[in-house]
Scaffold this motif. Structure first.
Motif, short mmCIF file in Angstrom:
data_model
loop_
_atom_site.label_atom_id
_atom_site.label_comp_id
_atom_site.label_asym_id
_atom_site.label_seq_id
_atom_site.Cartn_x
_atom_site.Cartn_y
_atom_site.Cartn_z
N LEU A 1 46.63 32.41 36.63
CA LEU A 1 45.45 33.00 36.00
C LEU A 1 45.80 33.92 34.85
CD1 LEU A 1 43.24 33.83 39.12
CD2 LEU A 1 42.79 32.09 37.38
N LEU A 2 46.97 34.57 34.96
CA LEU A 2 47.38 35.52 33.93
C LEU A 2 48.38 34.91 32.96
CD1 LEU A 2 47.73 38.79 36.06
CD2 LEU A 2 45.77 38.00 34.71
N GLY A 3 48.58 33.59 33.04
CA GLY A 3 49.42 32.91 32.07
C GLY A 3 48.71 32.84 30.72
N GLY A 4 49.43 32.40 29.69
CA GLY A 4 48.84 32.37 28.35
C GLY A 4 47.58 31.53 28.29
N ALA A 5 47.63 30.30 28.81
CA ALA A 5 46.46 29.43 28.78
C ALA A 5 45.34 29.97 29.67
CB ALA A 5 46.85 28.02 29.23
N GLY A 6 45.72 30.55 30.81
CA GLY A 6 44.72 31.12 31.71
C GLY A 6 43.96 32.25 31.05
N LEU A 7 44.65 33.08 30.27
CA LEU A 7 43.99 34.19 29.58
C LEU A 7 43.06 33.69 28.48
CD1 LEU A 7 46.93 36.76 29.31
CD2 LEU A 7 44.92 36.87 30.81
N VAL A 8 43.44 32.59 27.83
CA VAL A 8 42.56 32.01 26.81
C VAL A 8 41.24 31.58 27.45
CG1 VAL A 8 42.22 30.04 25.26
CG2 VAL A 8 44.40 31.26 25.27
N TYR A 9 41.32 30.90 28.59
CA TYR A 9 40.10 30.47 29.28
C TYR A 9 39.33 31.67 29.81
CZ TYR A 9 40.42 25.42 29.15
OH TYR A 9 40.40 24.11 28.74
N ALA A 10 40.03 32.69 30.27
CA ALA A 10 39.34 33.89 30.74
C ALA A 10 38.52 34.51 29.61
CB ALA A 10 40.36 34.90 31.28
N GLY A 11 39.11 34.53 28.40
CA GLY A 11 38.38 35.04 27.25
C GLY A 11 37.15 34.21 26.95
N LEU A 12 37.28 32.86 27.04
CA LEU A 12 36.13 31.99 26.80
C LEU A 12 35.04 32.22 27.83
CD1 LEU A 12 37.67 28.52 25.84
CD2 LEU A 12 36.47 30.12 24.35
N PHE A 13 35.44 32.37 29.10
CA PHE A 13 34.45 32.59 30.16
C PHE A 13 33.70 33.91 29.94
CE2 PHE A 13 37.22 29.86 33.11
CZ PHE A 13 36.48 28.73 32.80
N VAL A 14 34.41 34.93 29.47
CA VAL A 14 33.76 36.21 29.20
C VAL A 14 32.74 36.06 28.08
CG1 VAL A 14 34.13 38.53 28.28
CG2 VAL A 14 35.65 37.64 30.04
N VAL A 15 33.12 35.33 27.02
CA VAL A 15 32.20 35.11 25.90
C VAL A 15 30.97 34.33 26.38
CG1 VAL A 15 31.89 33.92 23.70
CG2 VAL A 15 33.98 35.20 24.13
N VAL A 16 31.19 33.25 27.14
CA VAL A 16 30.08 32.44 27.62
C VAL A 16 29.17 33.25 28.53
CG1 VAL A 16 29.45 30.44 29.03
CG2 VAL A 16 31.33 30.27 27.39
N ALA A 17 29.75 34.05 29.42
CA ALA A 17 28.95 34.87 30.33
C ALA A 17 28.09 35.86 29.55
CB ALA A 17 29.84 35.59 31.33
N GLY A 18 28.68 36.47 28.51
CA GLY A 18 27.92 37.41 27.68
C GLY A 18 26.78 36.73 26.95
N VAL A 19 27.07 35.57 26.37
CA VAL A 19 26.03 34.82 25.65
C VAL A 19 24.94 34.35 26.62
CG1 VAL A 19 25.56 32.69 24.37
CG2 VAL A 19 27.58 34.06 23.82
N ALA A 20 25.35 33.89 27.81
CA ALA A 20 24.38 33.43 28.80
C ALA A 20 23.48 34.57 29.27
CB ALA A 20 25.10 32.80 29.99
N ALA A 21 24.05 35.77 29.45
CA ALA A 21 23.25 36.92 29.88
C ALA A 21 22.22 37.29 28.81
CB ALA A 21 24.17 38.11 30.17
N PHE A 22 22.66 37.25 27.55
CA PHE A 22 21.72 37.53 26.46
C PHE A 22 20.65 36.46 26.39
CE2 PHE A 22 20.43 37.06 22.00
CZ PHE A 22 19.95 38.34 21.74
N SER A 23 21.05 35.19 26.57
CA SER A 23 20.08 34.09 26.55
C SER A 23 19.09 34.22 27.69
CB SER A 23 20.83 32.75 26.64
OG SER A 23 19.93 31.67 26.67
N TYR A 24 19.56 34.65 28.85
CA TYR A 24 18.68 34.84 30.01
C TYR A 24 17.59 35.87 29.70
CZ TYR A 24 17.14 36.47 34.59
OH TYR A 24 16.38 36.85 35.66
N ARG A 25 18.00 37.00 29.13
CA ARG A 25 17.01 38.04 28.79
C ARG A 25 16.05 37.54 27.72
NH1 ARG A 25 21.68 41.33 29.13
NH2 ARG A 25 21.83 41.40 26.84
#
Length: 235
Positions: free
Chosen positions: A144-168
């Motif tokens: 999870l903390l490998g290079g590729a894992g961190l890239v996906y973690a960053g994408l998931f954070v962005v998607v979660a933020g956008v989804a929360a804004f879209s929900y509101r």
């Protein structure tokens, strides 16, 4: 596919001085933005159509009072009203439908080992430490903390933020413009759809997890664009 692969490669070459090894990923983001710009006039038309449909609700309410005991006649009257006012109930679907081919092109391009009988060199490109042709499950092999894992973690954070804004945003829009059934009775399943609709953006998390990273970048960029566009057009 060869033509599309050449387009992505040319865009990556142009962006190489700015983004280095992540130039192909930047090219995908740029390609997504170009697609959304091409579709934007339809999005604006869809927004105008939505506002027009909202403005028709008082007239539809009158038709419901007049033809409430005759659902078939009410449906015809509502359709005639839409035709008379030149309002299409399906206009809002076009922007999303026209983006589907671009997504599947990217998905196929970064899922294929060969393109035009040659090795697919685009699979060698990366977004930081994550290969564009691999999926989240592949990234987990490095931890999870490998290079590729961190890239996906960053994408998931962005998607979660956008989804929360879209929900509101969706909740606010639905509260301001409640959906009215075409007939006198509540349309079967409409309540359930209305409750699920604000959560639709969260399903992007699933898509990002199961498609190649290149296609995931398209989804994330397009979803972010859509939410910002909705916030501007429907304000």
């Amino acid at each position: 596919m060869s033509v599309f692969a050449n387009l992505v490669e040319r865009l990556a070459d142009l962006l190489q001085p700015l983004f280095g090894a992540s130039a192909a990923a930047a090219a995908i983001v740029l390609f997504t933005a170009l697609v959304r710009l091409l579709v934007h006039p339809l999005s604006r038309a869809a927004a105008r159509g939505q506002k027009a449909r909202t403005a028709l609700q008082p007239k539809i309410a009158e038709l419901r009072k007049k033809h409430g005991k005759n659902p078939e006649k009410l449906q015809r009257a509502v359709l005639e009203l839409h035709a008379e006012e030149k309002v299409s109930p399906l206009a809002g679907c076009l922007p999303g439908l026209l983006q589907v081919p671009a997504f599947f092109l990217l998905y196929h391009l970064f899922s294929s080992d060969t393109i035009g009988g040659r090795a697919n060199e685009l699979l060698d490109h990366q977004l930081f430490a994550a290969p564009l042709g691999e999926r989240w499950v592949d990234a987990l092999q490095g931890g999870l903390l490998g290079g590729a894992g961190l890239v996906y973690a960053g994408l998931f954070v962005v998607v979660a933020g956008v989804a929360a804004f879209s929900y509101r945003l969706s909740k606010r829009m639905m509260a301001a413009n409640p959906a009215l059934p075409a007939g006198g009775e509540q349309v079967a399943g409409l309540g359930a759809v209305t409750k699920v609709m604000p959560f639709m953006s969260f399903f992007t998390l699933v898509t990002v997890a199961v498609v190649p990273l290149a296609a995931a970048l398209y989804v994330v960029t397009s979803t972010t664009w859509s939410v910002v566009e909705r916030a501007v057009l429907y304000r």
